[in-house]
Design an enzyme around this catalytic site. Sequence first.
Site, PDB file in Angstrom:
ATOM      1  N   SER A 124     -16.184 -58.419  29.021  1.00 59.11           N
ATOM      2  CA  SER A 124     -17.478 -59.027  28.732  1.00 59.11           C
ATOM      3  C   SER A 124     -17.575 -59.373  27.242  1.00 59.11           C
ATOM      4  O   SER A 124     -16.758 -60.123  26.726  1.00 59.11           O
ATOM      5  CB  SER A 124     -18.590 -58.095  29.200  1.00 59.11           C
ATOM      6  N   ASP A 140     -20.415 -65.250  38.814  1.00 56.30           N
ATOM      7  CA  ASP A 140     -20.913 -64.322  37.798  1.00 56.30           C
ATOM      8  C   ASP A 140     -22.175 -64.893  37.146  1.00 56.30           C
ATOM      9  O   ASP A 140     -22.120 -65.932  36.482  1.00 56.30           O
ATOM     10  CB  ASP A 140     -19.823 -64.109  36.742  1.00 56.30           C
ATOM     11  N   HIS A 176     -20.071 -59.752  37.874  1.00 56.25           N
ATOM     12  CA  HIS A 176     -19.779 -59.440  36.477  1.00 56.25           C
ATOM     13  C   HIS A 176     -19.196 -58.032  36.389  1.00 56.25           C
ATOM     14  O   HIS A 176     -19.878 -57.037  36.666  1.00 56.25           O
ATOM     15  CB  HIS A 176     -21.060 -59.543  35.642  1.00 56.25           C
TER      16      HIS A 176
END
Length: 411
Positions: free
Chosen positions: A220, A346, A375
């Site tokens: 991320s 996502d 995600h």
Amino acid sequence: MIEVTLNDNSFTRDLTVYLENKIKINLSSSGVGLSLVLGFGAAYVCYYLSSVAKKPQLITGSATLSEFLQRYCPVVTETYYPTFWCWEARVQTLLRPFITTKPWVEYRNELIETADGGNISLDWNNNDDNALYPVSATRPTILILPGLTGTSKESYMLHMVKQSEILGYRSVVFNNRGVAGETLLTPRTYCAANTEDLETVIFHVQNTFPEAPLMAAGVSMGGMLLLNYLGKIGQQTPLKAAVVFSIGWDVFACTASLEKPLNWILFNYYLTNCLQASISRQRQIFDTLFNIDYVMKAKSIREFDERFTSVMFGYKTNADYYKDASPYHKLKSIEVPVLCLNALDDVFSPAYAIPMQSAKQNPNVALLLTAHGGHIGFLEGIFPRRMTYMDRLFKQFIQAVFEHKDELKSA
């Protein structure tokens, strides 16, 4: 007094007829119910196999890199079967922290100083007892960067450290300033655009084990920071390769998606509170520079960045910060092999913002895109408590890089 006399034979006959009819009705109803269940199940299986379970897209401008990945990372060619009862993006994202196990790993914490007088917390898993790479000086090392509010204790981080341990490698987790429990020494935290702390960490790790091959993985925001570093530093990096997961390519698109009502309720509000909590714990050091009460009233990540992050790092506007933080601008400048995994569903990183065409123009970059996964989700199997699709890709890729680096170099 009224007497009621029952005829035993009549009563028995009537009861028998009633029970027979009742049983027939129940059996008939059960048959219809079973048929409906089987029909729905068959339809669901057909839909799942045709629309949910798909092979990922591998996008790269290098035939050599593509062949390398297909040879040593077979997961890139396999159909990804998301857990059939929770394949939807938001469900995958929400459930992973609660479903997956937290494998036990042993860390050694180290605080290192920064040029501005601050400190960074590193968690080492030295793996000294492994038989595969018993010589510490030359043991392959993987640097791992967590997400926006994550630390070395997150389940996805623990799984990556554990996979590295199984392969005999050393791993070190780079915790962003102020999130791992350490006391801040300067009024500064972190952001996706500023790579100074990462450069400090990479320099420290390389100097500590100069003979050990080094690569990095980012999740991320950690992956965004890693790509921004690679785009900035070019060939000067000591990293042999990198792999990133669920990164946001365009911060403007990411924040717009996260501000949609449902996504704001499920994710944005919670993450904003986490960011505020990390500031609140050490607000004494920030009070003279920021209006912390105003920062604490932010209702979204974007508002938090407008009031705190972009101001801290000297940007004129939050838009300037978001442009600088978006990795797709740096993609063309990356000079080492990088594998990037994203799910097309996502909500943190919309599919339309993934730079598929730009990836084809840099032979060092490969995108791996799954239809589902959410995600940092990528759950698979009926009971997805252990390895995920992401974990399998991580394990195969770092092993391929460390054990077949000569072939990767020619890519």
